[in-house]
Design a protein around this motif. Structure first.
Motif, short mmCIF file in Angstrom:
data_model
loop_
_atom_site.label_atom_id
_atom_site.label_comp_id
_atom_site.label_asym_id
_atom_site.label_seq_id
_atom_site.Cartn_x
_atom_site.Cartn_y
_atom_site.Cartn_z
N GLN A 134 39.89 70.52 4.04
CA GLN A 134 40.23 70.47 5.47
C GLN A 134 41.73 70.45 5.77
O GLN A 134 42.11 70.55 6.92
N ASN A 135 42.58 70.28 4.78
CA ASN A 135 44.01 70.23 5.04
C ASN A 135 44.56 71.60 5.43
O ASN A 135 44.03 72.62 4.97
N PRO A 136 45.65 71.64 6.21
CA PRO A 136 46.28 72.93 6.51
C PRO A 136 46.75 73.64 5.23
O PRO A 136 46.70 74.85 5.14
N GLN A 137 47.21 72.88 4.26
CA GLN A 137 47.61 73.41 2.95
C GLN A 137 46.50 73.00 1.97
O GLN A 137 46.48 71.89 1.47
N ALA A 138 45.56 73.91 1.70
CA ALA A 138 44.36 73.57 0.93
C ALA A 138 44.64 73.33 -0.55
O ALA A 138 43.98 72.50 -1.17
N ARG A 157 49.25 60.07 -5.10
CA ARG A 157 48.77 59.90 -3.73
C ARG A 157 48.85 61.25 -3.04
O ARG A 157 49.71 62.06 -3.35
N MET A 158 47.94 61.46 -2.11
CA MET A 158 47.92 62.71 -1.37
C MET A 158 47.67 62.43 0.10
O MET A 158 47.24 61.34 0.46
N ARG A 159 47.94 63.42 0.94
CA ARG A 159 47.64 63.33 2.36
C ARG A 159 46.33 64.05 2.63
O ARG A 159 46.07 65.11 2.08
N LEU A 160 45.52 63.47 3.50
CA LEU A 160 44.29 64.10 3.94
C LEU A 160 44.29 64.14 5.46
O LEU A 160 44.46 63.10 6.11
N ALA A 161 44.12 65.33 6.02
CA ALA A 161 44.18 65.51 7.47
C ALA A 161 43.05 64.81 8.19
O ALA A 161 43.23 64.28 9.28
N LYS A 162 41.86 64.81 7.58
CA LYS A 162 40.68 64.20 8.19
C LYS A 162 39.61 64.05 7.12
O LYS A 162 39.83 64.39 5.96
N THR A 163 38.46 63.55 7.49
CA THR A 163 37.35 63.40 6.56
C THR A 163 37.06 64.76 5.92
O THR A 163 36.99 65.77 6.61
#
Length: 194
Positions: A134-138, A157-163
Motif C-alpha cells: 500500500q505504500n507510494p513506494q512499494a 524500521r520502515m514506514r507504512l502508509a496504512k494497514t
C-alpha cells in the motif's frame, strides 16, 4: 534457531517462533496476489470483536472498516513484477518475516527478516527484497548477502502508509525465490497518509 511465523491471520500472536521446518509449497506470483486479496476480504468480513485473544483496538477496528484495505496497489504490482518476474515462489521455505501485528505509528514499524541458509560459497542467500502493498513506494529495500555475511538476517524500521501486507522475497544462489508475508494494522499512517 531461526524464527518463523505462521500464516497471516488475525488469530495468531504478533510474533511466533518455531524450530521445525516444513516442506516448501510452490506458489506463483498470480497465486500470491490472489491470496493477498482473499486474505483482505476474509479479514474484513470476519468478526471484528476479538483480536489475538483480546478486544480489537479502536485503530485496528477502523483499519478493518476500510474498503478492501489490503488489495495490492498498481505500484506494488509493477515493483513486484520488475524484481521477481515470473519466478516460482516457495512459501514456508525457511524465510521468516517478523513485524508487529498492530503499529500505532506507521512512521516507525520494526521488522526482522531471517533466512535459513548454510551461507557457503555454493549455497547462500544473495538478496532479500522487502515490499509493501500500500505504500507510494512499494519496493522498500533490497539487502545483499555473501558467504562472508555468516547469516542472512537483517532488522530495521520502515514506514507504512496504512494497514497493509508486507512481503519479503529471498533469492538464493540456486535462483530459488522464498516468500513470506505479514499483515500489519496501522493506526497513524506514515508516508504522509493517515
Amino acid at each position: 534457531m531461526t524464527a518463523r511465523l505462521g500464516p497471516a491471520d488475525r488469530s495468531e500472536k504478533p510474533i511466533v517462533t518455531s524450530a521445525t521446518r516444513q516442506s516448501p509449497q510452490r506458489i506463483d506470483r498470480r497465486t500470491l496476489l490472489a491470496a493477498s486479496a482473499a486474505a483482505a476480504v476474509t479479514s474484513a468480513l470476519t468478526s471484528g470483536d476479538t483480536f489475538a485473544g483480546g478486544v480489537v483496538s479502536d485503530r485496528a477496528a477502523a483499519a478493518l472498516a476500510e474498503p478492501a484495505p489490503l488489495t495490492p496497489t498498481p505500484q506494488f504490482e509493477k515493483a513486484f513484477t520488475d524484481i521477481v518476474g515470473k519466478a516460482t515462489l516457495l512459501e514456508d521455505g525457511g524465510l521468516s518475516l517478523e513485524l508487529p501485528e498492530e503499529a500505532e505509528n506507521g512512521n516507525i514499524v520494526p521488522y526482522r527478516i531471517g533466512v535459513e541458509s548454510p551461507m557457503t560459497a555454493e549455497d547462500h542467500v544473495t538478496r532479500v527484497h522487502l515490499f509493501s502493498t500500500q505504500n507510494p513506494q512499494a519496493h522498500v529495500a533490497t539487502f545483499h548477502f555473501t558467504p562472508l555475511s555468516g547469516q542472512a538476517a537483517v532488522q530495521g524500521r520502515m514506514r507504512l502508509a496504512k494497514t497493509q501486507e508486507v512481503i519479503a522475497v529471498a533469492v538464493t544462489t540456486a535462483n530459488t525465490h522464498l516468500v513470506a508475508r505479514r499483515i500489519v494494522y496501522v493506526g497513524i499512517g506514515g508516508c504522509g497518509e493517515g
